[in-house]
Design an enzyme around this catalytic site. Structure first.
Site, short mmCIF file in Angstrom:
data_model
loop_
_atom_site.label_atom_id
_atom_site.label_comp_id
_atom_site.label_asym_id
_atom_site.label_seq_id
_atom_site.Cartn_x
_atom_site.Cartn_y
_atom_site.Cartn_z
N HIS A 63 -5.19 16.24 36.21
CA HIS A 63 -4.96 17.04 35.19
C HIS A 63 -3.56 17.23 34.88
CE1 HIS A 63 -9.14 18.44 36.22
NE2 HIS A 63 -8.63 18.93 37.60
N HIS A 103 -7.35 13.07 42.10
CA HIS A 103 -8.28 13.38 43.13
C HIS A 103 -9.88 13.22 42.66
CE1 HIS A 103 -7.88 16.52 39.80
NE2 HIS A 103 -9.15 16.93 40.12
N ARG A 113 -10.42 11.48 32.93
CA ARG A 113 -11.06 10.65 33.95
C ARG A 113 -10.30 9.31 34.09
NH1 ARG A 113 -15.19 13.36 31.30
NH2 ARG A 113 -15.72 11.63 29.82
#
Length: 325
Positions: free
Chosen positions: A103, A179, A199
């Site tokens: 993110h 993550h 992604r």
């Protein structure tokens, strides 16, 4: 606006993903829609994608956005810099490994179209099957060049730092941290109120037509913090209240765990609080003796204008308390 602030209950917003299952219902008591594979329950949220609706008291039928529009300080407090609730509380039921993600921070996210908040988050492991794994950060020494090569070769897992968690563990994921949550995990997550995700790897999976899922590899490289290295489990810190532990303290939120069976004070400090009971139950009592019970999996928002409550957690139960620094 209510002259007597009270715990606000909101209608969960369920999200349908193939990696979900039934644990939101069987372990957390959620009343899931009859059709779908329900992977996420957004408990409390005010975001363009969804706004929580209040379903108790005199504000029933109002959204959190309605309340902030009419009286932002009553709900969010004078210390909150945002005009909307800046945090999102959710549960995730992971029956398949999720894609490897990252993110952006606030600066990057604000330049996107449409602009959004960045996304710093933390996970609380509610339940973990034996051998369940999550990935938090890159292994030491992984550079942008090494990661690009791994993405091209479909071998990103070799770059990831694995953790094998147990119930009660907490992992902090600052913006810029690579993550992924693995199969067999039921997780409570507190995050910035953002839905911006890049992604970078999806485990070489393809759909029924043999097509891979869309990836955002260039954006991922741009936002990854390659200096942060692997993340580890948080070490809970004692606080001035016996029975309250500090799991995460960062510029975006404070994340506490309350597990004492004696009564502890919550709210009454000029901050809004997001509360959820991932295990057991909790009795909240206000200064007039009025009680509000949180069953397993239930959540409430305490307005910043609320006076102190006491929280009494059931034996072996857990109350999670999230608020701004």
């Amino acid at each position: 606006m209510s002259t007597r602030p009270y715990p606000l209950r909101t209608q969960p917003y369920f999200r349908d993903y193939l990696w979900g299952g039934r644990n939101l219902q069987t372990k957390l008591g959620k009343q899931l829609p009859p059709n779908g594979v329900w992977a996420e329950s957004w408990e409390i949220i005010d975001h363009p994608e969804h706004q929580s609706m209040i379903n108790n008291g005199e504000l029933t039928g109002k959204t959190l956005r309605d309340v902030t529009t009419n009286d932002r300080e009553w709900l969010l407090g004078g210390n909150c810099p945002s005009h909307a609730l800046p945090l999102l509380l959710k549960y995730l039921d992971c029956q398949r490994v999720l894609s490897v993600q990252v993110h952006p921070d606030d600066d990057y996210a604000q330049k996107m179209s449409p602009p959004d908040l960045g996304k710093t988050e933390a996970w609380y492991i509610v339940a973990a099957e034996e051998g369940a794994v999550l990935y938090a950060g890159l292994k030491s020494g992984v550079t942008a060049e090494l990661l690009r090569d791994a993405m091209q070769a479909g071998e990103v897992e070799a770059c990831l730092h694995p953790i094998y968690p147990h119930a009660g563990d907490c992992v902090f994921i600052p913006a810029g941290t690579v993550h992924a949550l693995g199969a067999g995990l039921l997780v409570a997550e507190i995050q910035q109120a953002s839905n911006t995700t890049f992604r970078l790897f999806d485990w070489n999976r393809v759909d029924a037509n043999g097509l891979p899922r869309a990836l955002h590899q260039q954006q991922s490289i741009e936002v990854i913090d390659f200096e942060s290295g692997p993340r580890n489990l948080q070490i809970p810190q004692a606080t001035s209240q016996v029975g309250r532990e500090r799991l995460v303290s960062c510029e975006k939120f404070i994340f506490d765990r309350i597990s004492a069976t004696s009564k502890l004070q919550v709210a009454g400090d000029g901050h809004f609080h997001l509360l959820t009971a991932p295990v057991g139950s909790v009795v909240l009592t206000d200064e007039r003796g009025a009680e509000s019970i949180l069953a397993t999996g239930e959540s409430v928002m305490l307005p910043a204008a609320m006076r102190a409550l006491t929280a009494e957690v059931s034996e072996s139960g857990v109350l999670l308390d999230m608020y701004l620094p």
